[in-house]
Design a protein around this motif. Structure first.
Motif, PDB file in Angstrom:
ATOM      1  N   ILE A 157     103.356 -45.889 -41.349  1.00 13.18           N
ATOM      2  CA  ILE A 157     102.322 -46.881 -41.004  1.00 13.18           C
ATOM      3  C   ILE A 157     101.180 -46.224 -40.240  1.00 13.18           C
ATOM      4  CG2 ILE A 157     103.439 -47.720 -38.863  1.00 13.18           C
ATOM      5  CD1 ILE A 157     101.734 -49.992 -41.355  1.00 13.18           C
TER       6      ILE A 157
ATOM      7  N   ILE B 267      97.058 -45.854 -41.081  1.00 10.93           N
ATOM      8  CA  ILE B 267      95.951 -46.171 -40.168  1.00 10.93           C
ATOM      9  C   ILE B 267      94.973 -45.003 -40.085  1.00 10.93           C
ATOM     10  CG2 ILE B 267      95.341 -46.610 -37.751  1.00 10.93           C
ATOM     11  CD1 ILE B 267      97.852 -48.265 -37.478  1.00 10.93           C
TER      12      ILE B 267
ATOM     13  N   LYS C  62      92.007 -43.933 -42.669  1.00 10.56           N
ATOM     14  CA  LYS C  62      90.690 -44.589 -42.697  1.00 10.56           C
ATOM     15  C   LYS C  62      89.767 -44.083 -41.589  1.00 10.56           C
ATOM     16  CE  LYS C  62      92.351 -47.699 -45.661  1.00 10.56           C
ATOM     17  NZ  LYS C  62      91.906 -47.816 -47.053  1.00 10.56           N
ATOM     18  N   SER C  63      90.261 -43.208 -40.708  1.00 11.42           N
ATOM     19  CA  SER C  63      89.429 -42.789 -39.581  1.00 11.42           C
ATOM     20  C   SER C  63      88.735 -41.463 -39.897  1.00 11.42           C
ATOM     21  CB  SER C  63      90.280 -42.635 -38.328  1.00 11.42           C
ATOM     22  OG  SER C  63      91.099 -41.503 -38.457  1.00 11.42           O
ATOM     23  N   ASN C  64      87.897 -41.003 -38.960  1.00  8.17           N
ATOM     24  CA  ASN C  64      87.133 -39.775 -39.202  1.00  8.17           C
ATOM     25  C   ASN C  64      87.912 -38.516 -38.832  1.00  8.17           C
ATOM     26  OD1 ASN C  64      85.076 -41.391 -40.013  1.00  8.17           O
ATOM     27  ND2 ASN C  64      84.046 -41.382 -38.027  1.00  8.17           N
ATOM     28  N   THR C  65      88.539 -38.556 -37.634  1.00 12.99           N
ATOM     29  CA  THR C  65      89.287 -37.379 -37.187  1.00 12.99           C
ATOM     30  C   THR C  65      90.752 -37.568 -37.548  1.00 12.99           C
ATOM     31  OG1 THR C  65      89.452 -38.463 -35.082  1.00 12.99           O
ATOM     32  CG2 THR C  65      87.806 -36.739 -35.267  1.00 12.99           C
TER      33      THR C  65
ATOM     34  N   LEU D 188      94.292 -37.052 -34.740  1.00  9.87           N
ATOM     35  CA  LEU D 188      94.593 -38.399 -34.268  1.00  9.87           C
ATOM     36  C   LEU D 188      96.061 -38.758 -34.485  1.00  9.87           C
ATOM     37  CD1 LEU D 188      92.823 -40.568 -33.046  1.00  9.87           C
ATOM     38  CD2 LEU D 188      92.620 -41.593 -35.285  1.00  9.87           C
TER      39      LEU D 188
ATOM     40  N   LEU E 151      98.368 -41.025 -31.901  1.00  7.43           N
ATOM     41  CA  LEU E 151      98.724 -42.422 -32.149  1.00  7.43           C
ATOM     42  C   LEU E 151     100.231 -42.600 -32.277  1.00  7.43           C
ATOM     43  CD1 LEU E 151      96.123 -43.833 -34.689  1.00  7.43           C
ATOM     44  CD2 LEU E 151      96.090 -43.907 -32.234  1.00  7.43           C
TER      45      LEU E 151
ATOM     46  N   TYR F  65      96.499 -55.661 -44.153  1.00  7.39           N
ATOM     47  CA  TYR F  65      95.225 -55.559 -43.452  1.00  7.39           C
ATOM     48  C   TYR F  65      94.686 -54.134 -43.475  1.00  7.39           C
ATOM     49  CZ  TYR F  65      96.458 -60.149 -41.737  1.00  7.39           C
ATOM     50  OH  TYR F  65      96.801 -61.458 -41.657  1.00  7.39           O
ATOM     51  N   ILE F  66      95.609 -53.155 -43.408  1.00  6.33           N
ATOM     52  CA  ILE F  66      95.150 -51.761 -43.406  1.00  6.33           C
ATOM     53  C   ILE F  66      94.662 -51.366 -44.797  1.00  6.33           C
ATOM     54  CG2 ILE F  66      95.822 -49.374 -42.940  1.00  6.33           C
ATOM     55  CD1 ILE F  66      98.098 -50.457 -41.268  1.00  6.33           C
TER      56      ILE F  66
ATOM     57  N   ASP G 295      90.227 -53.123 -48.111  1.00  7.02           N
ATOM     58  CA  ASP G 295      88.969 -52.727 -47.461  1.00  7.02           C
ATOM     59  C   ASP G 295      88.124 -53.928 -47.085  1.00  7.02           C
ATOM     60  OD1 ASP G 295      88.900 -49.947 -47.137  1.00  7.02           O
ATOM     61  OD2 ASP G 295      88.877 -49.743 -49.325  1.00  7.02           O
TER      62      ASP G 295
END
Lengths: 224, 229
Positions: free
Chosen positions: A150, A154, A157-160, A164, A168, A220-221, A224
């Protein structure tokens, strides 16, 4: 049931085949484990570390090898631009459980490898209660796979992305890690099986809570 | 206006009463407080440390609540509320950690000794840290709101594990005047009144900052929307 299972297996096969072809994750993970264990062996030299430290180091190796291997589960789909295809042909639930299955298999392989290597090479690491140790390894692997899947979704979809991932995962994995380190210690000390049962119950509860919430939140993740 | 005056009066009462009222063996007069066994004057921190921890828990739960609300309604206001509650919770969490560490120095001899309570508040800080790292690494506003809400829900679900696991791994030395196995409150009415005013006033400060921040962020949002038109 079969209706849901077939697409999940198909997705798993797709990932499995592409992994067999490139062996990207597997090679990297094997090298990672070997490097880490040899660094630890150099560092401890001829010392015999106590059980607490041995148990902790084993799970640190497993945690970080999972962190470096699982990160790519969803990032690879983003990079290859296959997210859209998956959106069209399957449901989010299928994607989640397919990826979970693949991560689980990958983790089982890599954890078996690192544990065997660890047992062979580490001084003083002799398991006196194999039943506790095997169940710890199974439950720990399952819990690790559910959380890392999971969180991988997440961070995709992020930049780094890469950095990360452990940030997380760590607070969420901490209850599981504390428990597995505790029961590994029990296995090294040769405790009776009954003594570890409450900890196993917590691990099972952890897996169920994380998987259920991931199942509910994955929609939800993914969308888009 | 009346709200701010009430808050000012409340906080003044706590500071003066909490620090100056005498602690005696057997309280006879209304202004005397009982001695907490083994703590003495160090027990006075209860009027400042416990409310901050209380507010950080409230903030965490309300952040979770607004996160869930955002996922259901997709209204941006809820994301603003969720992240604001989280940032205030982080602030109060740091305050609780610091006041706790100072108290631990005088009661236990060290600032930090990985007591279960310290470990759990440390994990709460880690979760907040991870939450803000996640928020800062996503550019798309809608995605940022959704993913951070999902993350805070998953993180929130693991918190109960600490409440049940930590006490079983190591026994805590943390005093429990409010929640203890005997379910008794070791406070006399005076102490309890000051304590409750303190809880109320700190919650009031939290709500005040919260409402102010929401108003500012809403104005920024409206301004941005106007610029787009």
């Amino acid at each position: 049931m079969i209706k849901y299972l077939i697409p999940i297996i198909a997705l798993f096969q797709k990932d499995f085949k592409s992994e067999i072809r490139t062996r990207y994750a597997l090679n990297a993970l094997v090298m990672f484990v070997i490097t880490t264990i040899s660094i630890i062996l150099f560092a401890i030299a001829y010392e015999t570390p106590p059980y607490e430290i041995l148990a902790g180091i084993l799970w640190i190796i497993i945690f970080f090898s999972a962190m470096s291997g699982m990160a790519r589960t969803f990032i690879s789909e983003e990079e290859k631009n296959t997210v859209m295809t998956l959106h069209i042909i399957t449901t989010p639930i299928t994607v989640y459980f397919g990826k979970l299955l693949f991560n689980l298999v990958l983790l089982v392989v890599i954890n078996c490898f690192s544990t065997v290597l660890y047992i062979l090479l580490m001084p003083n690491f002799s398991i006196k209660s194999p039943d506790i140790f095997i169940i710890t390894l199974i439950l720990g692997t399952i819990g690790l796979a559910s959380t890392s899947t999971i969180i991988a979704a997440i961070i995709a979809k992020s930049n780094t992305k890469g950095t990360l991932y452990p940030v997380l995962s760590f607070p969420i994995l901490l209850p599981l890690l504390l428990e597995v380190i505790k029961t590994t210690k029990l296995a090294l000390e040769g405790e009776y099986f009954q003594k570890a049962i409450p900890d196993f119950q917590v691990m099972i509860a952890y897996f169920i809570v994380i998987t259920t919430s991931s199942y509910l939140l994955f929609d939800y993740i993914w969308k888009d | 206006m009346i709200y701010k005056i009430m808050l000012g009066i409340g906080l003044t009462i706590i500071i003066i009463a909490g620090l100056s009222l005498p602690m005696v063996e057997i309280p006879k007069f209304w202004y005397e407080m009982p001695i907490v066994p083994g703590l003495g004057d160090k027990a006075r921190i209860i009027f400042f440390h416990v409310p901050t921890a209380w507010v950080s828990v409230i903030a965490f739960i309300s952040s979770l609540y607004f996160g869930i609300k955002y996922l259901r309604t997709k209204e941006f206001v809820n994301d603003i509320k969720s992240s604001t509650a989280a940032s205030l919770g982080f602030l109060f969490c740091i305050l609780a950690t610091l006041t706790g560490a100072i108290w631990a120095k005088f009661s236990w001899g060290t600032y930090w000794n990985w007591d279960p309570r310290q470990t759990s508040i440390f994990i709460l800080l880690l979760i907040y840290g991870a939450y803000f790292t996640l928020r800062s690494s996503i550019e798309n506003e809608e995605k940022k709101a959704t993913l951070s809400a999902v993350y805070s829900i998953i993180a929130g679900l693991t918190v109960p594990f600490f409440i049940f696991i930590m006490p079983r791994i190591v026994s805590s030395l943390h005093p429990d005047p409010i929640v203890n196995p005997q379910a008794k409150i070791h406070m006399n009415p005076t102490m309890l009144t000051i304590f409750l005013i303190s809880l109320l006033a700190f919650t009031g400060v939290y709500l005040w900052i919260f409402i102010l921040k929401i108003r500012v962020l809403n104005l920024i949002l409206h301004h941005k929307m106007k610029e787009h038109e």
